[in-house]
Enzyme design. Structure first.
Site, PDB file in Angstrom:
ATOM      1  N   ASP A  24       0.845  -1.191   0.000  1.00  0.00           N
ATOM      2  CA  ASP A  24       0.000   0.000   0.000  1.00  0.00           C
ATOM      3  C   ASP A  24       0.885   1.247   0.000  1.00  0.00           C
ATOM      4  O   ASP A  24       1.041   1.885   1.036  1.00  0.00           O
ATOM      5  CB  ASP A  24      -0.938  -0.024   1.200  1.00  0.00           C
ATOM      6  CG  ASP A  24      -1.970   1.081   1.169  1.00  0.00           C
ATOM      7  OD1 ASP A  24      -2.180   1.696   0.117  1.00  0.00           O
ATOM      8  OD2 ASP A  24      -2.565   1.339   2.227  1.00  0.00           O
ATOM      9  N   GLU A  69      -2.364  10.315  -0.442  1.00  0.00           N
ATOM     10  CA  GLU A  69      -3.535   9.426  -0.497  1.00  0.00           C
ATOM     11  C   GLU A  69      -3.948   9.008   0.906  1.00  0.00           C
ATOM     12  O   GLU A  69      -5.134   8.898   1.200  1.00  0.00           O
ATOM     13  CB  GLU A  69      -3.213   8.191  -1.347  1.00  0.00           C
ATOM     14  CG  GLU A  69      -4.401   7.291  -1.620  1.00  0.00           C
ATOM     15  CD  GLU A  69      -4.635   6.196  -0.571  1.00  0.00           C
ATOM     16  OE1 GLU A  69      -5.683   5.530  -0.649  1.00  0.00           O
ATOM     17  OE2 GLU A  69      -3.797   6.011   0.332  1.00  0.00           O
TER      18      GLU A  69
END
Length: 167
Positions: free
Chosen positions: A101, A135
């Site tokens: 991620d 993000e």
């Protein structure tokens, strides 16, 4: 050589800056080699918005890489966008090196950029490869994309987001 997932790289950290510099170092040679390949080191697409009970201000540090498609025509107000947006983010949470991620997405899209930039593999549809930052903090990089002039060139979106260890 830089290893993207050596340590956590939250937005505005030195590790994050190192990964951004690495992304640019891989993309600049491609953009300078081919006239249909373009690089945007976007330091000007900033956003301010309200989310629930907080006001968010984000100074963008996104990187966009565009390969003009072989079937692309100049955009006009009546034309329908035909491009494909490939997206990943290069920041991580502050407690993880972010291999899945989204270091995996960064590595994949760097390779895709190199693959599609070569003349014999140039796509029919314009490809925009979007390396966004922030993000992990309210999807700020994605919000900043809407301020970029290339944001209206695509009709399809593929997001390479953390999807491995438990995700």
């Amino acid at each position: 050589p830089l290893q993207i997932t050596t340590r956590p790289r939250p937005y505005i950290s030195h590790a994050n800056d190192d990964v951004r510099a690495f992304i640019l170092s891989r993309l600049r040679p491609l953009a300078s080699r081919y006239d249909y390949v373009h690089l945007s080191d976007d330091m000007s697409s900033n956003v301010t918005y309200v989310e629930s009970d907080r006001a968010i201000y984000f100074e963008g540090t996104n990187v966009l890489f565009k390969i003009d498609g072989t079937g692309a025509s100049p955009a006009s107000p009546e034309s329908t966008p035909d491009g494909v947006l490939f997206s990943c983010h290069y920041d991580s949470v502050s407690t993880s090196p972010g291999a899945t991620d989204d270091g995996m997405g960064v590595a994949t899209l760097l390779e895709l950029a190199e693959y599609l930039a070569v003349p014999e593999r140039r796509p029919r549809r314009t490809a925009i490869i979007f390396f966004n930052n922030g993000e992990e903090d309210y999807l700020n990089g994605a919000h900043a994309l809407y301020e970029h002039p290339w944001s209206n060139l695509t009709s399809v979106f593929i997001n390479l987001e953390g999807a491995a260890s438990g995700g």
